[in-house]
Scaffold this motif. Structure first.
Motif, mmCIF file in Angstrom:
data_model
loop_
_atom_site.group_PDB
_atom_site.id
_atom_site.type_symbol
_atom_site.label_atom_id
_atom_site.label_comp_id
_atom_site.label_asym_id
_atom_site.label_seq_id
_atom_site.Cartn_x
_atom_site.Cartn_y
_atom_site.Cartn_z
ATOM 1 N N TRP A 283 0.831 -1.200 0.000
ATOM 2 C CA TRP A 283 0.000 0.000 0.000
ATOM 3 C C TRP A 283 0.871 1.256 0.000
ATOM 4 O O TRP A 283 0.575 2.236 -0.688
ATOM 5 N N PHE A 284 1.935 1.204 0.785
ATOM 6 C CA PHE A 284 2.860 2.335 0.874
ATOM 7 C C PHE A 284 3.497 2.597 -0.489
ATOM 8 O O PHE A 284 3.594 3.744 -0.935
ATOM 9 N N LEU A 285 3.916 1.532 -1.167
ATOM 10 C CA LEU A 285 4.513 1.660 -2.491
ATOM 11 C C LEU A 285 3.500 2.209 -3.494
ATOM 12 O O LEU A 285 3.830 3.065 -4.325
ATOM 13 N N ASN A 286 2.260 1.728 -3.419
ATOM 14 C CA ASN A 286 1.210 2.231 -4.313
ATOM 15 C C ASN A 286 1.001 3.729 -4.134
ATOM 16 O O ASN A 286 0.891 4.482 -5.119
ATOM 17 N N SER A 287 0.930 4.159 -2.895
ATOM 18 C CA SER A 287 0.746 5.588 -2.622
ATOM 19 C C SER A 287 1.919 6.395 -3.152
ATOM 20 O O SER A 287 1.736 7.486 -3.717
ATOM 21 N N ALA A 288 3.127 5.868 -2.974
ATOM 22 C CA ALA A 288 4.316 6.576 -3.451
ATOM 23 C C ALA A 288 4.306 6.697 -4.969
ATOM 24 O O ALA A 288 4.602 7.769 -5.523
ATOM 25 N N ILE A 289 3.954 5.612 -5.660
ATOM 26 C CA ILE A 289 3.915 5.636 -7.120
ATOM 27 C C ILE A 289 2.890 6.648 -7.615
ATOM 28 O O ILE A 289 3.160 7.481 -8.492
ATOM 29 N N VAL A 290 1.685 6.585 -7.054
ATOM 30 C CA VAL A 290 0.613 7.486 -7.478
ATOM 31 C C VAL A 290 0.995 8.942 -7.204
ATOM 32 O O VAL A 290 0.840 9.822 -8.065
ATOM 33 N N SER B 239 -10.720 -2.453 -6.194
ATOM 34 C CA SER B 239 -11.391 -3.478 -5.396
ATOM 35 C C SER B 239 -10.426 -4.591 -5.004
ATOM 36 O O SER B 239 -10.807 -5.513 -4.289
ATOM 37 N N GLU B 240 -9.184 -4.506 -5.469
ATOM 38 C CA GLU B 240 -8.170 -5.496 -5.126
ATOM 39 C C GLU B 240 -7.243 -4.918 -4.069
ATOM 40 O O GLU B 240 -6.729 -3.808 -4.218
ATOM 41 N N ALA B 241 -7.019 -5.681 -3.002
ATOM 42 C CA ALA B 241 -6.205 -5.201 -1.888
ATOM 43 C C ALA B 241 -4.791 -4.853 -2.328
ATOM 44 O O ALA B 241 -4.143 -3.972 -1.750
ATOM 45 N N ALA B 242 -4.283 -5.524 -3.361
ATOM 46 C CA ALA B 242 -2.918 -5.274 -3.823
ATOM 47 C C ALA B 242 -2.757 -3.892 -4.427
ATOM 48 O O ALA B 242 -1.630 -3.400 -4.555
ATOM 49 N N LEU B 243 -3.857 -3.245 -4.805
ATOM 50 C CA LEU B 243 -3.803 -1.917 -5.411
ATOM 51 C C LEU B 243 -4.260 -0.817 -4.462
ATOM 52 O O LEU B 243 -4.336 0.350 -4.866
ATOM 53 N N TYR B 244 -4.576 -1.169 -3.218
ATOM 54 C CA TYR B 244 -4.978 -0.156 -2.250
ATOM 55 C C TYR B 244 -3.834 0.829 -2.012
ATOM 56 O O TYR B 244 -2.656 0.460 -2.018
ATOM 57 N N THR B 245 -4.196 2.089 -1.783
ATOM 58 C CA THR B 245 -3.237 3.054 -1.281
ATOM 59 C C THR B 245 -3.310 3.030 0.241
ATOM 60 O O THR B 245 -4.163 2.360 0.827
ATOM 61 N N VAL B 246 -2.421 3.748 0.894
ATOM 62 C CA VAL B 246 -2.351 3.690 2.355
ATOM 63 C C VAL B 246 -3.672 4.072 3.028
ATOM 64 O O VAL B 246 -4.147 3.340 3.908
#
Length: 280
Positions: free
Chosen positions: A75-82, A222-229
């Motif tokens: 989630w942390f990585l997703n937020s950083a990328i976005v 809707s997929e947990a792997a793509l959640y942001t923080v």
């Protein structure tokens, strides 16, 4: 300058004491939730409502569980990328549009600027449904691009950059044209260096806004792997119970990057707000 010297001669004047007291009280009120959050991250769930800042039995089990048994790092990585990609996109495209609106006289320029400004008057909640339909039709649901596309350009960024580019003297641009410099090089090598404070302030606002975004990431994924923080932390709260110790722990970790960014670049935030207000 004279007034500053007079104030320095009277460091304990009643007026100064009142001002510092008000500022201190305001600082305490604003810092209390953050202090409580970090304190709660070292407590067990049954100790969350204990008002003591330091727990009688502090524990690191929350952090161990957060990093070892959840997808928080993802989630942390997703937020950083976005946040990083949208910030770079906003800096590039908003500055280009702002430069064109400020320095090129073309038919319909005022209408275009008015339409861009009008988007600032529309609440985000009203845009969510059109965004969702567009993301669905383009197949962007549950994807990084779906998370990012509403923030790749912003009306506020265009407005801010246009205001700052208008302060760049045209003489510098004309001199570069006489020397045979291309229009794109004039934009990148002459105009952009003169609006670094605006770029810095816009970068900070955009990064923080996307880092803490909740509504759109919640809807488009809707997929947990793509959640942001923020969305991931919300999953710790259920219908009947909430894992407050995990929410506080995750929020504490997620707050660290924003604190670092703010402390390192706060002068640009203040300068951008002041200059943006003056130019507006």
């Amino acid at each position: 300058m004279t007034k500053i010297k007079e104030v320095m001669k009277h460091p304990t004047s009643p007026k100064k004491i009142i001002i510092w007291t008000i500022l201190f009280i305001g600082a305490v009120l604003m810092m209390t939730p953050i202090i409580f959050m970090f304190s709660a991250s070292f407590k067990y769930n049954d100790q969350i409502y204990d008002l003591a800042l330091i727990s009688s039995e502090p524990t690191l089990s929350n952090y161990i569980y957060l990093f070892g048994n959840t997808e928080f790092l993802r989630w942390f990585l997703n937020s950083a990328i976005v946040a990083i990609v949208t910030t770079l996109s906003v800096l590039i495209f908003d500055s280009m549009v702002g430069y064109a609106l400020a320095k090129y006289d073309f038919k319909g320029r005022k209408i275009v600027f008015f339409l861009i400004l009008s988007t600032l008057m529309i609440p985000t909640e009203m845009l969510v449904i059109p965004w969702y339909i567009l993301a669905r039709d383009l197949g962007l649901l549950n994807s990084y691009l779906g998370l990012m596309f509403p923030g790749l350009m912003t009306g506020f960024g265009v407005f801010l950059m246009k205001q700052f580019f208008e302060s760049v003297p045209d003489d510098y641009l004309d001199a570069a044209r006489v020397d045979g410099v291309s229009e794109f090089r004039i934009y990148t090598d002459v105009a952009l260096p003169m609006v670094v404070p605006a770029l810095s302030a816009l970068a900070i606002f955009t990064f923080l806004g996307n880092w803490t975004a909740f509504l759109w990431p919640l809807i488009v994924t809707s997929e947990a792997a793509l959640y942001t923080v923020p969305v991931g932390l919300a999953s710790f709260s259920g219908e009947f119970t909430s894992e407050w110790e995990m929410i506080m722990t995750g929020a504490a970790v997620a707050t660290i990057p924003t604190l670092i960014v703010f402390l390192a670049l706060q002068r640009y935030i203040i300068r951008g707000v002041i200059l943006g207000g003056l130019k507006g």
